[in-house]
Structures are given as structure tokens and as C-alpha cells.
Design a protein around this motif. Structure first.
Motif, PDB file in Angstrom:
ATOM      1  N   LEU A 123      -2.953  -8.047  -1.686  1.00  0.00           N
ATOM      2  CA  LEU A 123      -2.541  -7.440  -0.479  1.00  0.00           C
ATOM      3  C   LEU A 123      -3.540  -7.102   0.320  1.00  0.00           C
ATOM      4  N   LEU A 124      -4.696  -6.584   0.024  1.00  0.00           N
ATOM      5  CA  LEU A 124      -5.807  -6.325   0.665  1.00  0.00           C
ATOM      6  C   LEU A 124      -6.452  -7.470   1.594  1.00  0.00           C
ATOM      7  N   GLN A 125      -6.637  -8.667   0.495  1.00  0.00           N
ATOM      8  CA  GLN A 125      -7.413  -9.812   1.032  1.00  0.00           C
ATOM      9  C   GLN A 125      -6.437 -10.627   2.194  1.00  0.00           C
ATOM     10  N   MET A 126      -5.013 -10.454   1.868  1.00  0.00           N
ATOM     11  CA  MET A 126      -4.063 -11.042   3.037  1.00  0.00           C
ATOM     12  C   MET A 126      -4.113 -10.441   4.367  1.00  0.00           C
ATOM     13  N   VAL A 127      -4.437  -8.945   4.335  1.00  0.00           N
ATOM     14  CA  VAL A 127      -4.608  -8.368   5.600  1.00  0.00           C
ATOM     15  C   VAL A 127      -5.900  -8.789   6.123  1.00  0.00           C
ATOM     16  N   LEU A 128      -7.034  -8.754   5.365  1.00  0.00           N
ATOM     17  CA  LEU A 128      -8.449  -8.953   5.901  1.00  0.00           C
ATOM     18  C   LEU A 128      -8.357 -10.435   6.244  1.00  0.00           C
ATOM     19  N   GLN A 129      -7.753 -11.470   5.638  1.00  0.00           N
ATOM     20  CA  GLN A 129      -7.768 -13.017   6.369  1.00  0.00           C
ATOM     21  C   GLN A 129      -7.261 -12.883   7.607  1.00  0.00           C
ATOM     22  N   LYS A 130      -5.935 -12.333   7.706  1.00  0.00           N
ATOM     23  CA  LYS A 130      -5.101 -12.239   9.043  1.00  0.00           C
ATOM     24  C   LYS A 130      -6.062 -12.090  10.025  1.00  0.00           C
ATOM     25  N   HIS A 131      -6.768 -10.947   9.809  1.00  0.00           N
ATOM     26  CA  HIS A 131      -7.708 -10.202  10.750  1.00  0.00           C
ATOM     27  C   HIS A 131      -9.169 -10.263  10.737  1.00  0.00           C
ATOM     28  N   GLU A 132      -9.428 -11.425  10.163  1.00  0.00           N
ATOM     29  CA  GLU A 132     -11.134 -11.823   9.812  1.00  0.00           C
ATOM     30  C   GLU A 132     -11.965 -11.724  11.157  1.00  0.00           C
ATOM     31  N   THR A 133     -11.486 -11.793  12.268  1.00  0.00           N
ATOM     32  CA  THR A 133     -12.221 -11.765  13.437  1.00  0.00           C
ATOM     33  C   THR A 133     -12.542 -10.249  13.970  1.00  0.00           C
ATOM     34  N   VAL A 134     -11.688  -9.426  13.507  1.00  0.00           N
ATOM     35  CA  VAL A 134     -11.621  -7.803  13.915  1.00  0.00           C
ATOM     36  C   VAL A 134     -12.880  -7.333  13.464  1.00  0.00           C
ATOM     37  N   ARG A 135     -13.645  -6.779  14.115  1.00  0.00           N
ATOM     38  CA  ARG A 135     -15.153  -6.032  13.736  1.00  0.00           C
ATOM     39  C   ARG A 135     -14.985  -4.914  12.930  1.00  0.00           C
ATOM     40  N   GLN A 136     -13.934  -3.919  13.401  1.00  0.00           N
ATOM     41  CA  GLN A 136     -14.152  -2.923  12.554  1.00  0.00           C
ATOM     42  C   GLN A 136     -12.825  -2.837  11.867  1.00  0.00           C
ATOM     43  N   LYS A 137     -12.997  -2.589  10.537  1.00  0.00           N
ATOM     44  CA  LYS A 137     -11.909  -2.523   9.454  1.00  0.00           C
ATOM     45  C   LYS A 137     -12.226  -1.028   8.898  1.00  0.00           C
TER      46      LYS A 137
END
Length: 136
Positions: free
Chosen positions: A88-102
Motif C-alpha cells: 500500500l505504501l509503495q503504491m502511494v509513493l509511486q503514484k506521487h514520486e515527484t512530490v518533494r515532501q512525504k
């Protein structure tokens, strides 16, 4: 076990309530209407399913461009330690890979720290970043 993943904000509230209660997050389930609205207004809701049973969920808030806040990530106790939360976490991170602050806030525990560190997060008690919170 064949876990499937769905991106939808409309999930049966009884199953959502069961999931949150199962992991002990009962502060959320005291007002299910509020939790339903929170899901609907989230940036992302990705859920994990074993057949028709909701077994996991991740929810994010933010603008999806410069900031991504991981609000909730939870998996039924019987399904923990099977890679579902990491997926689940990897799916979110891949979807928003260009977002600087996570970012996220969570309780301090060795297994919690290990989970996030193995998924590429760094604690704010290390390095040059500081975190602040105001809780009610």
C-alpha cells in the motif's frame, strides 16, 4: 491468499469500522459519519482486499504536488507481516514520486520505526529536519 488492491474512496462503512477497530484506532470509529467524510475528502484511498473482505487501507491528504501526508495506514491484525502495508505504501509513493515532501506522524515503537525505515523514511529525530505537532 490473493490480495487485490483498489483505489476508491467509497468503501462499505461496516468493513471500514471493523478494520479501524481491529487495529485499536477506536477514536476514528466514534463518529463513522466523520470518518466517511474524511475518506471522501482524502487525496488518495487505496484498499487491500482478500476476496470481499477489506484487510488493509492507506489514506493520504495534501495537494499531491508539493506535499503528501500519509494519514492512515492499517492492516487487519490477522493479515499483518505479509507485505500488505508495504505494498500500500509503495503504491502511494509511486503514484506521487515527484512530490518533494512525504510525511507522516505515528507512534514510537521499534516495529513501527523499522517498517517506515525499511520503506525509505527517516525519523525527524535524526538529521537536520525538525517536526512539530499540535494535538487536541
Amino acid at each position: 491468499m490473493n490480495i487485490t488492491y483498489k483505489q476508491t474512496k467509497t468503501i462499505n462503512l461496516e468493513q471500514v469500522e471493523n478494520l479501524y477497530n481491529d487495529v485499536g484506532w477506536t477514536a476514528y470509529t466514534k463518529n463513522m459519519d466523520l470518518l466517511q467524510q474524511a475518506l471522501l475528502q482524502s487525496l488518495d484511498v487505496i484498499s487491500a482486499w482478500d476476496g470481499d473482505q477489506l484487510v488493509g487501507l492507506i489514506r493520504t491528504v495534501g495537494d499531491g504536488l508539493t506535499i503528501l501526508y500519509i494519514q492512515d495506514i492499517l492492516v487487519l491484525d490477522a493479515y499483518q507481516n505479509q507485505g500488505i502495508a508495504s505494498k500500500l505504501l509503495q503504491m502511494v509513493l509511486q503514484k506521487h514520486e515527484t512530490v518533494r515532501q512525504k510525511v507522516l506522524l505515528t507512534e514510537e515503537a521499534p516495529d513501527v520505526r523499522h517498517f517506515y525505515e525499511k520503506n525509505g523514511f527517516e525519523s525527524c529525530d535524526k538529521g537536520s529536519v525538525v517536526a512539530f505537532g499540535r494535538f487536541q
